[in-house]
Motif scaffolding. Structure first.
Motif, short mmCIF file in Angstrom:
data_model
loop_
_atom_site.label_atom_id
_atom_site.label_comp_id
_atom_site.label_asym_id
_atom_site.label_seq_id
_atom_site.Cartn_x
_atom_site.Cartn_y
_atom_site.Cartn_z
N ASP A 93 0.50 -1.49 0.02
CA ASP A 93 0.28 0.04 -0.42
C ASP A 93 1.21 0.84 0.02
OD1 ASP A 93 0.59 -0.77 2.52
OD2 ASP A 93 -1.19 -0.04 3.48
N LYS A 94 1.92 1.10 0.13
CA LYS A 94 3.23 2.13 0.08
C LYS A 94 4.22 2.18 -1.21
CE LYS A 94 5.71 0.01 2.98
NZ LYS A 94 5.17 -0.04 4.45
N ILE A 95 4.61 3.13 -1.77
CA ILE A 95 5.60 3.86 -2.91
C ILE A 95 6.59 4.70 -2.49
CG2 ILE A 95 6.42 5.01 -4.72
CD1 ILE A 95 2.92 4.76 -5.27
N ILE A 96 7.40 3.66 -2.28
CA ILE A 96 8.77 4.32 -1.91
C ILE A 96 10.27 4.43 -2.75
CG2 ILE A 96 10.96 3.72 -0.03
CD1 ILE A 96 8.75 1.83 0.71
N ILE A 97 10.26 5.87 -2.79
CA ILE A 97 11.21 6.40 -3.86
C ILE A 97 12.47 5.89 -2.79
CG2 ILE A 97 12.34 8.84 -4.91
CD1 ILE A 97 9.41 9.55 -4.02
N ALA A 98 13.52 4.96 -3.19
CA ALA A 98 14.25 4.72 -2.81
C ALA A 98 16.10 5.24 -2.81
CB ALA A 98 14.55 3.23 -2.29
N ASP A 99 15.89 6.05 -4.04
CA ASP A 99 17.56 5.71 -4.03
C ASP A 99 17.20 7.31 -5.67
OD1 ASP A 99 20.08 5.74 -3.86
OD2 ASP A 99 20.83 4.03 -5.52
N CYS A 100 18.73 7.62 -5.63
CA CYS A 100 18.66 8.71 -6.72
C CYS A 100 20.10 8.99 -6.73
CB CYS A 100 17.80 10.15 -6.45
SG CYS A 100 19.09 11.01 -5.23
N LYS A 101 20.51 9.46 -8.58
CA LYS A 101 22.00 9.80 -8.67
C LYS A 101 22.61 10.49 -10.14
CE LYS A 101 22.67 5.93 -12.18
NZ LYS A 101 22.74 6.54 -12.93
N PHE A 102 22.92 10.89 -11.02
CA PHE A 102 23.27 11.53 -11.58
C PHE A 102 23.20 11.08 -12.33
CE2 PHE A 102 25.10 15.01 -8.48
CZ PHE A 102 23.94 15.64 -8.52
N THR A 103 22.39 11.36 -13.51
CA THR A 103 22.42 10.19 -15.32
C THR A 103 23.71 10.10 -15.37
OG1 THR A 103 21.44 12.28 -16.36
CG2 THR A 103 19.67 11.30 -15.46
N LYS A 104 24.05 11.18 -15.48
CA LYS A 104 26.16 10.82 -16.13
C LYS A 104 26.93 9.64 -14.99
CE LYS A 104 25.40 14.93 -18.76
NZ LYS A 104 26.05 15.97 -19.45
N THR B 64 25.43 2.87 -10.08
CA THR B 64 24.03 2.17 -10.47
C THR B 64 22.83 2.21 -9.06
OG1 THR B 64 24.23 0.28 -9.75
CG2 THR B 64 25.05 -0.22 -11.98
N LEU B 65 21.72 2.57 -9.50
CA LEU B 65 21.01 2.77 -8.26
C LEU B 65 20.63 1.56 -7.31
CD1 LEU B 65 18.30 3.89 -9.86
CD2 LEU B 65 18.96 5.17 -8.72
N LYS B 66 20.78 1.60 -5.94
CA LYS B 66 21.11 0.62 -5.41
C LYS B 66 19.38 -0.26 -4.77
CE LYS B 66 25.17 2.53 -3.45
NZ LYS B 66 24.44 4.33 -2.55
N ILE B 67 18.22 0.19 -5.43
CA ILE B 67 17.31 -0.12 -5.03
C ILE B 67 16.58 -1.34 -4.99
CG2 ILE B 67 16.77 0.31 -7.37
CD1 ILE B 67 13.67 1.48 -5.71
N LYS B 68 17.44 -2.08 -5.70
CA LYS B 68 17.60 -3.12 -5.74
C LYS B 68 18.07 -4.19 -4.15
CE LYS B 68 17.72 -5.30 -10.17
NZ LYS B 68 18.35 -6.25 -11.22
#
Length: 92
Positions: free
Chosen positions: A64-75, A79-83
């Motif tokens: 029942d929730k969405i978690i914005i868990a990681d971010c990075k610059f596109t360049k 890699t995103l650590k969300i896994k």
């Protein structure tokens, strides 16, 4: 539907002096209505990502929730650590 933003995302934006409050509010509003509107990461249907300016954000859908868990610059080469974040949640 509840949308949570991980503290690491706030710290990343603050440390890099990035102001995207208007854009992130629009994305969160969209996500509440359309959970799967953004592309998947790998083959997992519950892990997805979106872009704002030159930043990639990873999010996951958890019941029942969405978690914005990681971010990075596109360049960035990173890699995103969300896994890894997802594994932590499922192993509770």
């Amino acid at each position: 539907m509840k949308v949570l933003v991980d503290q690491s995302v706030f710290l990343f934006l603050k440390e890099n002096k990035i102001s995207i409050s208007k854009e992130i509010k629009e994305i969160i509003s969209s996500l509440k209505n359309f959970l799967k509107m953004y592309p998947r990461i790998a083959n997992d249907d519950s892990i997805r990502h979106f872009f704002i300016k030159n930043i990639e954000f990873g999010y996951m859908i958890d019941e029942d929730k969405i978690i914005i868990a990681d971010c990075k610059f596109t360049k960035s080469n990173k890699t995103l650590k969300i896994k890894r974040y997802l594994n932590k949640l499922t192993n509770r």
